[in-house]
Design a protein around this motif. Structure first.
Motif, PDB file in Angstrom:
ATOM      1  N   CYS A  43       3.484   5.836  -8.614  1.00  0.00           N
ATOM      2  CA  CYS A  43       4.780   5.239  -8.267  1.00  0.00           C
ATOM      3  C   CYS A  43       5.892   5.969  -9.018  1.00  0.00           C
ATOM      4  O   CYS A  43       5.728   6.331 -10.186  1.00  0.00           O
ATOM      5  N   LEU A  50      -0.479   3.811  -6.741  1.00  0.00           N
ATOM      6  CA  LEU A  50      -0.064   3.182  -5.479  1.00  0.00           C
ATOM      7  C   LEU A  50      -1.261   2.758  -4.640  1.00  0.00           C
ATOM      8  O   LEU A  50      -1.154   1.871  -3.795  1.00  0.00           O
ATOM      9  N   GLY A  53      -2.016  -0.784  -4.159  1.00  0.00           N
ATOM     10  CA  GLY A  53      -1.064  -1.633  -3.445  1.00  0.00           C
ATOM     11  C   GLY A  53      -1.488  -1.870  -2.001  1.00  0.00           C
ATOM     12  O   GLY A  53      -2.526  -1.402  -1.555  1.00  0.00           O
ATOM     13  N   GLU A  54      -0.649  -2.591  -1.272  1.00  0.00           N
ATOM     14  CA  GLU A  54      -0.958  -2.932   0.105  1.00  0.00           C
ATOM     15  C   GLU A  54      -0.253  -2.006   1.076  1.00  0.00           C
ATOM     16  O   GLU A  54       0.818  -1.481   0.778  1.00  0.00           O
ATOM     17  N   GLU A  61       2.976  -0.418  -0.633  1.00  0.00           N
ATOM     18  CA  GLU A  61       3.767  -1.225  -1.562  1.00  0.00           C
ATOM     19  C   GLU A  61       3.183  -1.137  -2.962  1.00  0.00           C
ATOM     20  O   GLU A  61       1.977  -1.299  -3.159  1.00  0.00           O
ATOM     21  N   CYS A  62       4.050  -0.845  -3.926  1.00  0.00           N
ATOM     22  CA  CYS A  62       3.607  -0.818  -5.321  1.00  0.00           C
ATOM     23  C   CYS A  62       3.294  -2.240  -5.769  1.00  0.00           C
ATOM     24  O   CYS A  62       4.120  -3.142  -5.618  1.00  0.00           O
ATOM     25  N   TRP A  63       2.101  -2.425  -6.319  1.00  0.00           N
ATOM     26  CA  TRP A  63       1.667  -3.782  -6.673  1.00  0.00           C
ATOM     27  C   TRP A  63       2.417  -4.339  -7.872  1.00  0.00           C
ATOM     28  O   TRP A  63       2.474  -5.559  -8.074  1.00  0.00           O
ATOM     29  N   GLY A  66       6.775  -4.128  -6.475  1.00  0.00           N
ATOM     30  CA  GLY A  66       7.033  -4.382  -5.059  1.00  0.00           C
ATOM     31  C   GLY A  66       7.853  -3.356  -4.293  1.00  0.00           C
ATOM     32  O   GLY A  66       8.225  -3.613  -3.150  1.00  0.00           O
ATOM     33  N   ARG A  68       8.507  -0.416  -1.825  1.00  0.00           N
ATOM     34  CA  ARG A  68       7.714   0.046  -0.682  1.00  0.00           C
ATOM     35  C   ARG A  68       8.097   1.478  -0.353  1.00  0.00           C
ATOM     36  O   ARG A  68       9.282   1.787  -0.211  1.00  0.00           O
TER      37      ARG A  68
END
Ligand code: FES
Length: 105
Positions: A43, A50, A53-54, A61-63, A66, A68
């Protein structure tokens, strides 16, 4: 442009990032919407992976906070990150996912 093998296409699951190291560079390989993307795994806001993340709507998205990042451009579309993350060209040959670190796009 030099491409190196990152992983097998059959190893990837839709919307589940896979972290690989290519020449010492951490890269997150993402299959989403039937397309494969490669983005630097760190990130741009802090030193966070990263790949944890989702993935949604061609963004990762960085966990931690947040932000994106667009998988096509590496640009963040949400604070706190303001700098893009490098993204890399991808080529598929058979079951091989090939990534070029020499040219960031
Ligand atoms: S570390 Fe990724 S948004 Fe803060």
């Amino acid at each position: 442009m030099t491409f190196v093998r990152a992983c097998g296409l059959s190893e990837l699951e839709e919307d589940t990032p896979k972290r690989v190291e290519l020449d010492g560079t951490p890269v997150s390989v993402v299959l989403t919407g039937g397309e494969v993307f490669a983005i630097n795994d760190i990130c741009s806001h802090a030193n966070v992976s990263l790949a944890e993340g989702e993935v949604d709507d061609c963004h990762i998205e960085c966990w931690l906070h947040g932000s994106r990042f667009d998988l096509r451009s590496g640009k963040p579309d949400a604070l706190p990150a303001t700098r893009p993350v490098p993204v890399y060209p991808v080529k598929i040959e058979g079951d091989d996912v090939l990534v070029s670190l020499t040219q960031e796009s």
